[in-house]
Design a protein around this motif. Structure first.
Motif, short mmCIF file in Angstrom:
data_model
loop_
_atom_site.label_atom_id
_atom_site.label_comp_id
_atom_site.label_asym_id
_atom_site.label_seq_id
_atom_site.Cartn_x
_atom_site.Cartn_y
_atom_site.Cartn_z
N VAL A 1 -1.22 4.58 -1.69
CA VAL A 1 -2.20 4.90 -1.09
C VAL A 1 -2.62 4.87 -0.28
CG1 VAL A 1 -4.66 2.96 -1.04
CG2 VAL A 1 -2.90 1.98 -2.69
N GLU A 2 -1.63 4.19 0.73
CA GLU A 2 -1.27 4.78 2.58
C GLU A 2 -0.05 5.77 2.34
OE1 GLU A 2 -1.90 2.63 5.51
OE2 GLU A 2 -4.04 1.97 4.70
N LEU B 1 -6.97 3.12 5.05
CA LEU B 1 -7.70 2.68 3.80
C LEU B 1 -8.24 0.98 3.85
CD1 LEU B 1 -6.65 4.75 0.50
CD2 LEU B 1 -8.40 5.30 2.59
N HIS C 1 -16.06 -0.13 -8.02
CA HIS C 1 -17.19 0.23 -7.36
C HIS C 1 -18.14 -0.72 -7.36
CE1 HIS C 1 -15.85 4.20 -6.27
NE2 HIS C 1 -15.42 4.05 -7.64
N VAL D 1 -6.26 10.07 -8.29
CA VAL D 1 -7.30 10.73 -7.55
C VAL D 1 -7.08 11.34 -6.59
CG1 VAL D 1 -9.76 9.98 -6.36
CG2 VAL D 1 -9.09 8.93 -9.15
N SER E 1 -12.68 4.36 -1.42
CA SER E 1 -11.95 3.41 -2.73
C SER E 1 -11.47 3.64 -3.66
CB SER E 1 -12.98 1.94 -3.13
OG SER E 1 -14.65 3.02 -4.08
N LEU E 2 -11.41 4.95 -4.23
CA LEU E 2 -11.32 6.12 -5.22
C LEU E 2 -9.56 6.30 -5.14
CD1 LEU E 2 -14.07 8.11 -6.02
CD2 LEU E 2 -13.23 6.07 -7.73
N LEU E 3 -9.26 6.26 -3.82
CA LEU E 3 -8.10 6.63 -3.46
C LEU E 3 -7.30 5.41 -3.55
CD1 LEU E 3 -8.56 8.31 -0.53
CD2 LEU E 3 -7.71 9.29 -2.66
N TYR E 4 -7.69 4.14 -4.39
CA TYR E 4 -6.66 3.23 -4.70
C TYR E 4 -5.72 3.94 -5.81
CZ TYR E 4 -7.47 -0.42 -1.12
OH TYR E 4 -7.33 -0.89 0.45
N HIS E 5 -6.67 4.77 -6.44
CA HIS E 5 -6.08 5.13 -8.10
C HIS E 5 -5.15 6.77 -7.02
CE1 HIS E 5 -8.17 2.18 -9.93
NE2 HIS E 5 -9.63 2.74 -9.46
N ARG E 6 -3.74 6.68 -7.63
CA ARG E 6 -2.89 7.21 -7.35
C ARG E 6 -3.61 9.41 -7.56
NH1 ARG E 6 0.72 4.60 -7.11
NH2 ARG E 6 1.99 5.34 -9.08
N ALA F 1 2.38 1.76 -3.61
CA ALA F 1 1.24 1.55 -4.52
C ALA F 1 1.19 3.32 -4.31
CB ALA F 1 -0.34 1.39 -3.87
N ARG G 1 0.98 -1.15 0.21
CA ARG G 1 -0.31 -0.44 0.30
C ARG G 1 0.61 0.76 0.24
NH1 ARG G 1 -5.34 -0.24 3.73
NH2 ARG G 1 -5.74 -2.46 2.02
N GLY H 1 -10.39 -2.79 -3.83
CA GLY H 1 -10.40 -1.36 -3.66
C GLY H 1 -11.16 -0.80 -4.63
N ALA H 2 -10.21 -0.90 -5.58
CA ALA H 2 -10.46 0.39 -6.72
C ALA H 2 -10.66 -0.22 -7.63
CB ALA H 2 -8.91 -0.28 -7.52
N TRP I 1 -2.49 -0.09 -9.01
CA TRP I 1 -2.87 0.04 -7.26
C TRP I 1 -2.92 -2.03 -7.25
CZ3 TRP I 1 -5.86 0.71 -12.06
CH2 TRP I 1 -6.83 -0.35 -12.07
N ILE J 1 -9.85 8.17 -15.73
CA ILE J 1 -9.13 8.50 -14.68
C ILE J 1 -7.75 9.07 -15.66
CG2 ILE J 1 -10.38 8.73 -12.89
CD1 ILE J 1 -9.12 6.67 -11.63
N TYR J 2 -7.13 7.63 -16.15
CA TYR J 2 -6.08 7.18 -16.53
C TYR J 2 -5.41 7.53 -18.11
CZ TYR J 2 -4.78 4.58 -12.33
OH TYR J 2 -4.77 3.87 -11.34
#
Lengths: 215, 270
Positions: free
Chosen positions: A54-55, B270, A79, B114, B107-112, A52, A49, A76-77, A70, A94-95
């Motif tokens: 994420v944290e 997260l 919806h 965002v 969960s959106l924050l898994y994409h850097r 990546a 994490r 997590g990534a 990710w 987004i990418y």
């Protein structure tokens, strides 16, 4: 290239501050396939994490000079309330990838059939994993972070993932965390052992596995 | 199949133009996704976006119209209440939703690519667009039914934008606070409810005695409601506002809010 500089991570819990990573320095080069072995609770997922992004580390720094995925293997990534196809559209946006191509690619690779047009919450865990992997391959990162995911999936899909990663051998790096030596052996060329909050790298895969099994 | 496999663009570039382009792209994607998850594709779908605030505003307006409370200055009570309620709905909606802003989208924050700010901006933009849509529906309705068109629609639009920016700034602070404590989540509805009489939505500055006017004008939202009423009613009633004062509040809350969000992101688990 990914460089980790003296990475520390501690979590605040009801029982006080629990350190998980206690000073990790490492360099991962383009194209390297590195397995990170660690027992349950050794901090493998935490390390992934942080890499990546994420944290964030408590102290220390992660330097990324390539695009990093990710952490794969989590839902997590994605919806849950929208369909697999909508997830692909979202990821494409987004990418900055072409939308229709991404939707087609993910449909093709994930082999979800008509479930691709249904909300992700109706998927089995194996299907979610396939979608996640297909989404990340569609973006085409230079480094993939994988959390034991491939080993969990059925063997046919595991084989396709292995192939997809092998095709990218030259440009894509792989960091795979696992507690199973066999998984690391089948995907990686070098390995590291995460123990007691510290990471030790071994150039020789067998040596790493021997050390890990002795821990 | 291989077309999709172009090399991924590096994370946000270092040039300011790249960063902005990436941010706009992400916010656009987030707005579309939020539309999809909030309204789905069933029955009225996206129309709810405007219908929900419009129904609430309309119901409140009708209520006061039927009860026939007169409004000082001889304004049409239906118009007065709708023009008051719709910007209030925006302010309250953005602030009440703020504590869940990060949690609901983790969960959106898994994409850097965002950032937390992107997520909150997208949510609030959508809320702003919805409420503005509802307001426009009413203005057209007033024009047709009562024959009263806004005296200066740009002042009203400007007022709505200021309201959104102020609410956004405050919501950033609340969203950041909610990362550390549940208190915001528990108290936000209570506080917005109790502060309802203070915010300036349902009274005008000129109704108050002089001393009370001076106190009221410390509250930034009072100025915004007055600006919107000036845009709608024009010279029919006296209005008092200071746009500079509101802009100072907007700058203050937004800068502090962004700093708070930045800090909270580092501590987010997260």
């Amino acid at each position: 290239m990914i460089r980790l500089h003296d990475l520390h991570k501690a979590y605040k819990t009801h029982l006080g501050v629990k350190p998980v990573l206690r000073g990790i320095d490492a360099t991962f080069r383009p194209g390297e396939k590195v397995g990170i072995l660690g027992r349950n609770g050794a901090g493998k997922t935490t390390l992934l994490r942080l890499i990546a992004g994420v944290e964030y580390p408590t102290t220390g720094k992660v330097e990324r000079q390539m695009s990093v995925s990710w952490p794969l293997g989590f839902a997590g990534a994605m919806h849950y309330s929208i369909t697999g196809a909508d997830n692909a559209r979202f990821i494409a946006r987004i990418y900055g990838k072409p939308i229709q191509e991404t939707v087609d690619f993910v449909q093709d690779f994930s082999e979800l059939g008509e479930y691709y047009r249904l909300p992700v919450r109706t998927y089995s865990s194996g299907m979610i994993m396939r979608l996640g992997f297909a989404l990340s391959l569609a973006v085409d990162f230079e480094c993939y972070l994988v959390d034991e995911v491939i080993a969990v999936g059925d063997s046919r899909f595991g084989e396709r993932c292995r192939k997809a990663l092998a095709e990218r051998q030259a440009r894509s790096a792989l960091l795979l965390v696992s507690h199973q030596a066999e998984t690391v052996r089948s995907f990686c060329t070098t390995a590291a052992v995460l123990n007691d909050g510290r990471l030790t790298r071994y150039d020789d895969l067998d040596q790493a596995i021997a050390v890990y099994q002795a821990v | 199949m291989t077309d999709a496999a172009l090399p991924a663009p590096a994370r946000r570039g270092t040039r300011i133009g790249d960063v902005l382009a990436c941010q706009l792209r992400v916010i656009g994607a987030l707005v579309l996704r939020e539309l999809g998850t909030r309204f789905g594709r069933d029955n009225l779908g996206y129309l709810w976006l405007f219908v929900e605030p419009a129904l609430l505003g309309g119901a409140l307006g009708t209520l006061h119209y039927v009860v026939a409370h007169s409004v000082p200055g001889g304004l049409n009570p239906f118009e007065f209440w709708v023009i008051a309620y719709i910007p209030f709905y925006l302010l309250r909606g953005v602030i009440n939703r703020a504590p869940f802003g990060i949690q609901a989208n983790q969960s959106l924050l898994y994409h850097r690519n965002v950032t937390v700010l992107d997520i909150l901006v997208a949510r609030n933009l959508l809320e702003g667009a919805a409420v503005l849509g509802a307001l426009i529906i009413f203005l057209v309705f007033f024009g047709i039914i009562f024959g009263h068109w806004p005296s200066d629609p740009f002042k009203m639009l400007f007022g709505m934008v200021l309201m959104l920016l102020l609410a956004h700034g405050v919501s950033l602070l609340i969203s950041a606070g909610a990362v550390y404590t549940e208190l915001f989540e528990r108290l936000v509805h209570l506080v917005t409810y109790l502060s309802m009489p203070l915010l300036g939505a349902f009274w005008m500055v000129f109704w108050l005695p002089y001393e009370a006017q001076r106190l009221a004008l410390w509250i930034p939202s009072v100025h915004i409601f007055e600006l919107i009423r000036d845009g709608h009613f024009g010279n029919l009633v006296p209005t008092t506002y200071d746009i500079g004062y509101v802009l100072a509040w907007i700058a203050g809350t937004n800068l502090l809010g962004m700093a708070a969000i930045r800090r909270a992101r580092r501590d987010l688990v997260l």
